[in-house]
Motif scaffolding. Structure first.
Motif, PDB file in Angstrom:
ATOM      1  N   TRP A 126       0.831  -1.171   0.099  1.00 32.20           N
ATOM      2  CA  TRP A 126       0.127  -0.017   0.032  1.00 32.20           C
ATOM      3  C   TRP A 126       1.057   1.181  -0.163  1.00 32.20           C
ATOM      4  CZ3 TRP A 126      -4.701  -0.772  -1.636  1.00 32.20           C
ATOM      5  CH2 TRP A 126      -5.408  -2.016  -1.286  1.00 32.20           C
ATOM      6  N   PHE A 127       1.940   1.429   0.588  1.00 33.66           N
ATOM      7  CA  PHE A 127       2.829   2.358   0.789  1.00 33.66           C
ATOM      8  C   PHE A 127       3.476   2.648  -0.511  1.00 33.66           C
ATOM      9  CE2 PHE A 127       2.999   1.535   5.419  1.00 33.66           C
ATOM     10  CZ  PHE A 127       2.516   2.939   5.764  1.00 33.66           C
ATOM     11  N   ILE A 128       3.878   1.501  -1.268  1.00 30.08           N
ATOM     12  CA  ILE A 128       4.545   1.689  -2.517  1.00 30.08           C
ATOM     13  C   ILE A 128       3.575   2.235  -3.660  1.00 30.08           C
ATOM     14  CG2 ILE A 128       5.666   0.355  -4.615  1.00 30.08           C
ATOM     15  CD1 ILE A 128       6.624  -1.765  -2.360  1.00 30.08           C
ATOM     16  N   ALA A 129       2.230   1.739  -3.359  1.00 29.92           N
ATOM     17  CA  ALA A 129       1.347   2.125  -4.530  1.00 29.92           C
ATOM     18  C   ALA A 129       1.099   3.758  -4.258  1.00 29.92           C
ATOM     19  CB  ALA A 129      -0.152   1.572  -4.333  1.00 29.92           C
ATOM     20  N   GLY A 130       0.868   4.063  -2.938  1.00 27.81           N
ATOM     21  CA  GLY A 130       0.499   5.364  -2.576  1.00 27.81           C
ATOM     22  C   GLY A 130       1.536   6.327  -3.270  1.00 27.81           C
ATOM     23  N   ALA A 131       2.959   6.051  -2.959  1.00 25.47           N
ATOM     24  CA  ALA A 131       4.159   6.916  -3.474  1.00 25.47           C
ATOM     25  C   ALA A 131       4.326   6.945  -4.787  1.00 25.47           C
ATOM     26  CB  ALA A 131       5.552   6.188  -2.815  1.00 25.47           C
ATOM     27  N   GLU A 132       4.018   5.679  -5.404  1.00 27.05           N
ATOM     28  CA  GLU A 132       4.148   5.906  -7.045  1.00 27.05           C
ATOM     29  C   GLU A 132       3.016   6.462  -7.837  1.00 27.05           C
ATOM     30  OE1 GLU A 132       7.151   5.369  -7.153  1.00 27.05           O
ATOM     31  OE2 GLU A 132       7.763   3.013  -7.292  1.00 27.05           O
ATOM     32  N   LEU A 133       1.817   6.473  -7.038  1.00 23.58           N
ATOM     33  CA  LEU A 133       0.801   7.422  -7.609  1.00 23.58           C
ATOM     34  C   LEU A 133       1.078   8.612  -7.670  1.00 23.58           C
ATOM     35  CD1 LEU A 133      -2.102   7.721  -8.839  1.00 23.58           C
ATOM     36  CD2 LEU A 133      -2.862   7.411  -6.278  1.00 23.58           C
ATOM     37  N   ILE A 134       1.694   9.125  -6.496  1.00 25.41           N
ATOM     38  CA  ILE A 134       2.019  10.647  -6.399  1.00 25.41           C
ATOM     39  C   ILE A 134       3.230  10.944  -7.435  1.00 25.41           C
ATOM     40  CG2 ILE A 134       3.367  12.252  -4.888  1.00 25.41           C
ATOM     41  CD1 ILE A 134       1.859  10.762  -2.736  1.00 25.41           C
ATOM     42  N   GLY A 135       3.907   9.995  -7.633  1.00 27.98           N
ATOM     43  CA  GLY A 135       5.264  10.423  -8.571  1.00 27.98           C
ATOM     44  C   GLY A 135       4.636  10.249 -10.101  1.00 27.98           C
ATOM     45  N   GLY A 136       3.845   9.445 -10.404  1.00 26.60           N
ATOM     46  CA  GLY A 136       3.267   9.288 -11.562  1.00 26.60           C
ATOM     47  C   GLY A 136       2.597  10.628 -11.949  1.00 26.60           C
ATOM     48  N   ILE A 137       1.816  11.234 -10.972  1.00 30.40           N
ATOM     49  CA  ILE A 137       1.190  12.590 -11.179  1.00 30.40           C
ATOM     50  C   ILE A 137       2.151  13.904 -11.435  1.00 30.40           C
ATOM     51  CG2 ILE A 137      -0.272  14.312 -10.196  1.00 30.40           C
ATOM     52  CD1 ILE A 137      -2.050  12.066  -8.757  1.00 30.40           C
ATOM     53  N   GLY A 138       3.348  13.581 -10.568  1.00 32.61           N
ATOM     54  CA  GLY A 138       4.191  14.678 -10.765  1.00 32.61           C
ATOM     55  C   GLY A 138       4.782  14.576 -12.090  1.00 32.61           C
TER      56      GLY A 138
END
Length: 490
Positions: free
Chosen positions: A344-356
């Motif tokens: 869950w932590f990886i998914a949340g982090a990479e979602l933020i990174g992709g938006i960035g």
């Protein structure tokens, strides 16, 4: 068969006593009354390991990233212009590095045969030498040769630490320590940008790009010396622990993982690792994550420069996002260890990174685009260490762990090769940023589905064998199948 107390086994090479793993029946669990140490004794051992070992290994990783990624700062400072490299030649230098780095990922398995202190000292010193020589190179062939040597040696350094950490720390503590180690590359990138900013403005007879290589490779030699004199070869060989604490350090690892022979690999376990679906699942996650992680360290300065900043200012502006990302990475890893949750932590982090990435590529305001570099770096650098943790802690023997880590590392570097060849459409870099964003969104989907898959596997074992015994010390099965007491970290 069962015995009343765990057999004290040595899990490292460089051992004086013969391992006794063969005295226990494979596939059993050695149950007892719990750890032989108190929580306070365990805390003292853990704190000493962190204080005496982590800073040195983090320093090594900082040097590795400086020597791997300083080509980006050197190029911004005029390397390609001075040596007459075309854009395709420069991109080929990046690709060559990752191809060689990928081909030598297997080097980490040597830690089961060579004393870790000697192994790490050798590869660090030699890659430092090759990196320094880049600063005196006068043609394309020389630069290619230096990059090949640096890549071949670095592939046996940093990746080997993931395997080394599993020999030193229990599973519940791996995530934070690995994040501190791997996310220290944020400090490296910040330092590289700040140092390059100063070196470009230095009034010397040496070309600024040469200074970047010569100055930023110098700390690597200090790292080699520190490793030789300070890094232990195993938990019960830590020079900073007394005899009682060494025994505790070894027992902590055995209780968290399994009792195994000291050296070598069990080929049945290696085969079992390659038959395990999760091995490929986490490797695919790393492929997409690796494309963003490694390309970001090389191209961020160019991305910022092409927003309209000067090369000098771009060097300085590339540093702050990494400092902020390091704080986030360590904080999230601490929470991940505390709650035993990775996906869950990886998914949340990479979602933020992709938006960035999408904001960097498509937003109109320069200020907004630069702010998005913070979001992107935070997302990518929070997720990447947790991917390693998810892979390294989800195998119940050293042989399985080594096999799964090699595949994990190879696929990650294949992603790096992809990432090094997609940033060729300045100034917006639509292709590179969009591909990296898409890759991170794929990571999100894989992490969410992977979390439910591992939960399903754990529940199936609970139904079949009952809840796992927290005091069980596992002896791996002979055929490499999962031990009944083993549970996946989700």
């Amino acid at each position: 068969m069962s015995v009343e107390t765990p057999v004290p086994l040595q899990v490292f090479p460089a051992v004086d006593t013969k391992p006794e793993a063969e005295e226990l029946e494979l596939g059993t669990k050695v149950a007892d009354d719990g750890p032989s140490y108190t929580p306070e004794e365990e805390r003292r051992v853990r704190v000493k390991q962190d204080i005496f070992m982590l800073p040195i290994l983090c320093f090594m990783n900082i040097c590795a990233f400086l020597d791997k990624a300083n080509i980006g700062n050197a190029n911004t400072a005029g390397m390609s212009k001075d040596l007459g490299f075309s854009t395709s030649q420069y991109n080929a230098l990046l690709t060559i590095f990752y191809v060689v780095y990928t081909a030598f990922q297997w080097e980490m398995v040597l830690l089961r045969y060579i004393n870790p202190r000697y192994f790490l000292t050798g590869v660090v010193f030699l890659w430092g030498l090759a990196s320094t020589l880049q600063g005196i190179t006068v043609n394309y062939g020389g630069m290619v040769a230096c990059r090949v040597v640096v890549a071949a040696l670095e592939s046996g350094g940093g990746p080997a630490i993931a395997f080394y950490f599993t020999m030193l720390y229990p599973r519940k503590e791996f995530g934070l320590r690995w994040a501190i180690f791997q996310a220290s590359s944020c400090i490296a990138n910040a330092f590289a940008g700040a140092a390059a900013y100063g070196l470009v403005q230095a009034n010397t007879s040496i070309a600024p790009w040469r200074l970047v290589y010569l100055v930023e490779s110098t700390p690597t030699f200090l790292a080699a010396v520190l490793i030789f004199f300070m890094v232990p070869s195993g938990p019960d060989q830590c020079w900073f622990l007394n005899d009682r604490e060494k025994q505790i350090a070894l027992e902590r690892v055995q209780r968290s993982q399994s009792l195994e022979a000291a050296t070598g690999y069990n080929m049945k376990h290696v085969k079992a690792a390659f038959m395990e679906p999760w091995t490929y699942w986490i490797a695919l996650i790393h492929f997409f994550g690796g494309a963003a992680f490694n390309s970001l360290s090389v191209f961020l300065t160019a991305i910022i420069r092409d927003m309209g900043y000067t090369s000098v200012n771009a060097q300085g502006l590339s540093a702050p996002p990494y400092i902020v990302a390091y704080i986030f990475a360590c904080t999230v890893a601490y929470l991940s260890d505390r709650w035993s949750v990775r996906g869950w932590f990886i998914a949340g982090a990479e979602l933020i990174g992709g938006i960035g990435y999408l904001v960097i590529s498509y937003a109109e305001s320069t200020g907004v685009r630069y702010f998005a570099t913070y979001i992107t770096v935070i997302g990518v650098y929070v997720g990447q260490p947790l991917m390693f943790s998810w892979c390294a802690t989800n195998a119940d023997s050293h042989s399985k762990r080594a096999a799964s880590l090699v595949l994990f590392l190879v696929t990650g570097q294949l992603g790096s090769i992809l990432g090094s060849n997609i940033y060729n459409d300045p100034p917006r870099y639509h292709k590179g940023n969009s591909v990296c964003a898409g890759g991170l969104f794929a990571v999100v989907a894989l992490c969410i589905s992977g979390t439910f898959y591992l939960k399903m596997r754990n529940r199936a074992k609970d139904r079949k064998y009952g809840p796992a015994d927290p005091n069980a010390v596992i002896v791996p099965t002979e055929d490499g199948s999962d031990h009944p007491a083993w549970r996946f970290v989700i």
